[in-house]
Design a protein around this motif. Structure first.
Motif, PDB file in Angstrom:
ATOM      1  N   GLU A 107       5.869   5.647 -14.870  1.00  0.00           N
ATOM      2  CA  GLU A 107       6.374   5.509 -13.506  1.00  0.00           C
ATOM      3  C   GLU A 107       5.233   5.212 -12.534  1.00  0.00           C
ATOM      4  N   SER A 108       4.097   5.889 -12.705  1.00  0.00           N
ATOM      5  CA  SER A 108       2.930   5.635 -11.850  1.00  0.00           C
ATOM      6  C   SER A 108       2.453   4.202 -12.003  1.00  0.00           C
ATOM      7  N   MET A 109       2.399   3.730 -13.236  1.00  0.00           N
ATOM      8  CA  MET A 109       1.961   2.348 -13.471  1.00  0.00           C
ATOM      9  C   MET A 109       2.934   1.359 -12.857  1.00  0.00           C
ATOM     10  N   LEU A 110       4.226   1.630 -12.949  1.00  0.00           N
ATOM     11  CA  LEU A 110       5.217   0.729 -12.351  1.00  0.00           C
ATOM     12  C   LEU A 110       5.080   0.683 -10.836  1.00  0.00           C
ATOM     13  N   GLU A 139       1.948 -11.044  -2.856  1.00  0.00           N
ATOM     14  CA  GLU A 139       2.911 -11.837  -2.086  1.00  0.00           C
ATOM     15  C   GLU A 139       2.447 -11.965  -0.642  1.00  0.00           C
ATOM     16  N   ASP A 140       1.935 -10.876  -0.065  1.00  0.00           N
ATOM     17  CA  ASP A 140       1.400 -10.932   1.305  1.00  0.00           C
ATOM     18  C   ASP A 140       0.227 -11.904   1.388  1.00  0.00           C
ATOM     19  N   ARG A 141      -0.670 -11.830   0.403  1.00  0.00           N
ATOM     20  CA  ARG A 141      -1.840 -12.714   0.394  1.00  0.00           C
ATOM     21  C   ARG A 141      -1.414 -14.171   0.335  1.00  0.00           C
ATOM     22  N   LEU A 142      -0.448 -14.462  -0.539  1.00  0.00           N
ATOM     23  CA  LEU A 142       0.019 -15.839  -0.688  1.00  0.00           C
ATOM     24  C   LEU A 142       0.729 -16.355   0.564  1.00  0.00           C
ATOM     25  N   SER A 143       1.326 -15.428   1.323  1.00  0.00           N
ATOM     26  CA  SER A 143       2.023 -15.849   2.543  1.00  0.00           C
ATOM     27  C   SER A 143       1.075 -15.922   3.742  1.00  0.00           C
ATOM     28  N   GLY A 144      -0.210 -15.624   3.497  1.00  0.00           N
ATOM     29  CA  GLY A 144      -1.207 -15.767   4.549  1.00  0.00           C
ATOM     30  C   GLY A 144      -1.462 -14.525   5.368  1.00  0.00           C
ATOM     31  N   LYS A 145      -0.904 -13.390   4.987  1.00  0.00           N
ATOM     32  CA  LYS A 145      -1.158 -12.166   5.745  1.00  0.00           C
ATOM     33  C   LYS A 145      -2.593 -11.706   5.537  1.00  0.00           C
ATOM     34  N   ARG A 146      -3.116 -11.094   6.570  1.00  0.00           N
ATOM     35  CA  ARG A 146      -4.499 -10.611   6.549  1.00  0.00           C
ATOM     36  C   ARG A 146      -4.604  -9.419   5.600  1.00  0.00           C
ATOM     37  N   GLY A 147      -5.692  -9.361   4.861  1.00  0.00           N
ATOM     38  CA  GLY A 147      -5.908  -8.302   3.884  1.00  0.00           C
ATOM     39  C   GLY A 147      -6.715  -7.148   4.432  1.00  0.00           C
ATOM     40  N   PHE A 148      -7.363  -6.427   3.543  1.00  0.00           N
ATOM     41  CA  PHE A 148      -8.168  -5.267   3.891  1.00  0.00           C
ATOM     42  C   PHE A 148      -9.648  -5.582   3.709  1.00  0.00           C
ATOM     43  N   SER A 149     -10.475  -4.847   4.417  1.00  0.00           N
ATOM     44  CA  SER A 149     -11.920  -4.955   4.216  1.00  0.00           C
ATOM     45  C   SER A 149     -12.271  -4.253   2.905  1.00  0.00           C
ATOM     46  N   ILE A 150     -13.485  -4.481   2.410  1.00  0.00           N
ATOM     47  CA  ILE A 150     -13.943  -3.828   1.189  1.00  0.00           C
ATOM     48  C   ILE A 150     -13.908  -2.309   1.370  1.00  0.00           C
ATOM     49  N   GLY A 151     -14.346  -1.825   2.510  1.00  0.00           N
ATOM     50  CA  GLY A 151     -14.336  -0.378   2.783  1.00  0.00           C
ATOM     51  C   GLY A 151     -12.933   0.200   2.772  1.00  0.00           C
ATOM     52  N   GLN A 152     -11.997  -0.509   3.396  1.00  0.00           N
ATOM     53  CA  GLN A 152     -10.608  -0.051   3.409  1.00  0.00           C
ATOM     54  C   GLN A 152     -10.037  -0.034   1.997  1.00  0.00           C
ATOM     55  N   LEU A 153     -10.319  -1.087   1.246  1.00  0.00           N
ATOM     56  CA  LEU A 153      -9.825  -1.170  -0.121  1.00  0.00           C
ATOM     57  C   LEU A 153     -10.408  -0.056  -0.979  1.00  0.00           C
ATOM     58  N   ASP A 154     -11.670   0.244  -0.780  1.00  0.00           N
ATOM     59  CA  ASP A 154     -12.327   1.313  -1.518  1.00  0.00           C
ATOM     60  C   ASP A 154     -11.610   2.643  -1.270  1.00  0.00           C
ATOM     61  N   GLU A 155     -11.287   2.940  -0.025  1.00  0.00           N
ATOM     62  CA  GLU A 155     -10.582   4.183   0.305  1.00  0.00           C
ATOM     63  C   GLU A 155      -9.175   4.211  -0.295  1.00  0.00           C
ATOM     64  N   ILE A 156      -8.473   3.094  -0.246  1.00  0.00           N
ATOM     65  CA  ILE A 156      -7.121   3.012  -0.809  1.00  0.00           C
ATOM     66  C   ILE A 156      -7.163   3.250  -2.319  1.00  0.00           C
ATOM     67  N   MET A 157      -8.120   2.622  -3.001  1.00  0.00           N
ATOM     68  CA  MET A 157      -8.228   2.773  -4.459  1.00  0.00           C
ATOM     69  C   MET A 157      -8.600   4.197  -4.844  1.00  0.00           C
ATOM     70  N   LYS A 158      -9.520   4.827  -4.098  1.00  0.00           N
ATOM     71  CA  LYS A 158      -9.884   6.213  -4.382  1.00  0.00           C
ATOM     72  C   LYS A 158      -8.667   7.120  -4.278  1.00  0.00           C
ATOM     73  N   ALA A 175      -5.472   6.219  -4.597  1.00  0.00           N
ATOM     74  CA  ALA A 175      -4.538   5.895  -5.683  1.00  0.00           C
ATOM     75  C   ALA A 175      -4.986   6.546  -6.989  1.00  0.00           C
ATOM     76  N   ILE A 176      -6.272   6.518  -7.267  1.00  0.00           N
ATOM     77  CA  ILE A 176      -6.800   7.138  -8.495  1.00  0.00           C
ATOM     78  C   ILE A 176      -6.608   8.644  -8.438  1.00  0.00           C
ATOM     79  N   GLU A 177      -6.871   9.233  -7.287  1.00  0.00           N
ATOM     80  CA  GLU A 177      -6.698  10.669  -7.126  1.00  0.00           C
ATOM     81  C   GLU A 177      -5.227  11.061  -7.300  1.00  0.00           C
ATOM     82  N   ASP A 178      -4.327  10.291  -6.693  1.00  0.00           N
ATOM     83  CA  ASP A 178      -2.884  10.563  -6.810  1.00  0.00           C
ATOM     84  C   ASP A 178      -2.435  10.449  -8.266  1.00  0.00           C
ATOM     85  N   ALA A 179      -2.887   9.421  -8.972  1.00  0.00           N
ATOM     86  CA  ALA A 179      -2.501   9.238 -10.366  1.00  0.00           C
ATOM     87  C   ALA A 179      -3.028  10.379 -11.234  1.00  0.00           C
ATOM     88  N   ALA A 180      -4.260  10.824 -10.979  1.00  0.00           N
ATOM     89  CA  ALA A 180      -4.830  11.936 -11.725  1.00  0.00           C
ATOM     90  C   ALA A 180      -4.053  13.216 -11.470  1.00  0.00           C
TER      91      ALA A 180
END
Length: 96
Positions: A51-54, A65-84, A86-91
């Motif tokens: 379920e977590s993987m899904l 899909e957002d990227r392909l439609s031209g929406k602005r993404g996240f900075s490297i710092g923002q992405l780093d925090e989001i990934m940390k 997500a990893i913590e939540d999955a653990a």
């Protein structure tokens, strides 16, 4: 992945064996009724992991899909925090 198939009567007669099989293989067990597919059983840890993987895949598809439609993404710092997070939540989910 090897499909494990058992008749539905096996769950009534051999619950502990089926439960041990699910836990040891970390794969679902497919149950049949009258020769036709009927149910799928798996241990809770495997189910939670799937379920977590899904959820993660759904989020990745939405971001792509957002990227392909031209929406602005996240900075490297923002992405780093989001990934940390997500990893913590999955653990935490795996720990139960």
């Amino acid at each position: 992945m090897v499909m494990i198939i058992k008749p539905s009567a096996a769950i009534r007669k051999n619950y502990n064996e089926i439960a041990a099989l699910c836990k040891s293989t970390k794969e679902p067990v497919f149950l049949t009724k009258n020769g036709e597919g009927d149910l799928v059983v798996m241990d809770i840890a495997t189910f939670s992991r799937r379920e977590s993987m899904l959820r993660l895949r759904e989020q990745l598809v939405a971001v792509e899909e957002d990227r392909l439609s031209g929406k602005r993404g996240f900075s490297i710092g923002q992405l780093d925090e989001i990934m940390k997070k997500a990893i913590e939540d999955a653990a935490n989910e795996q720990r139960g």
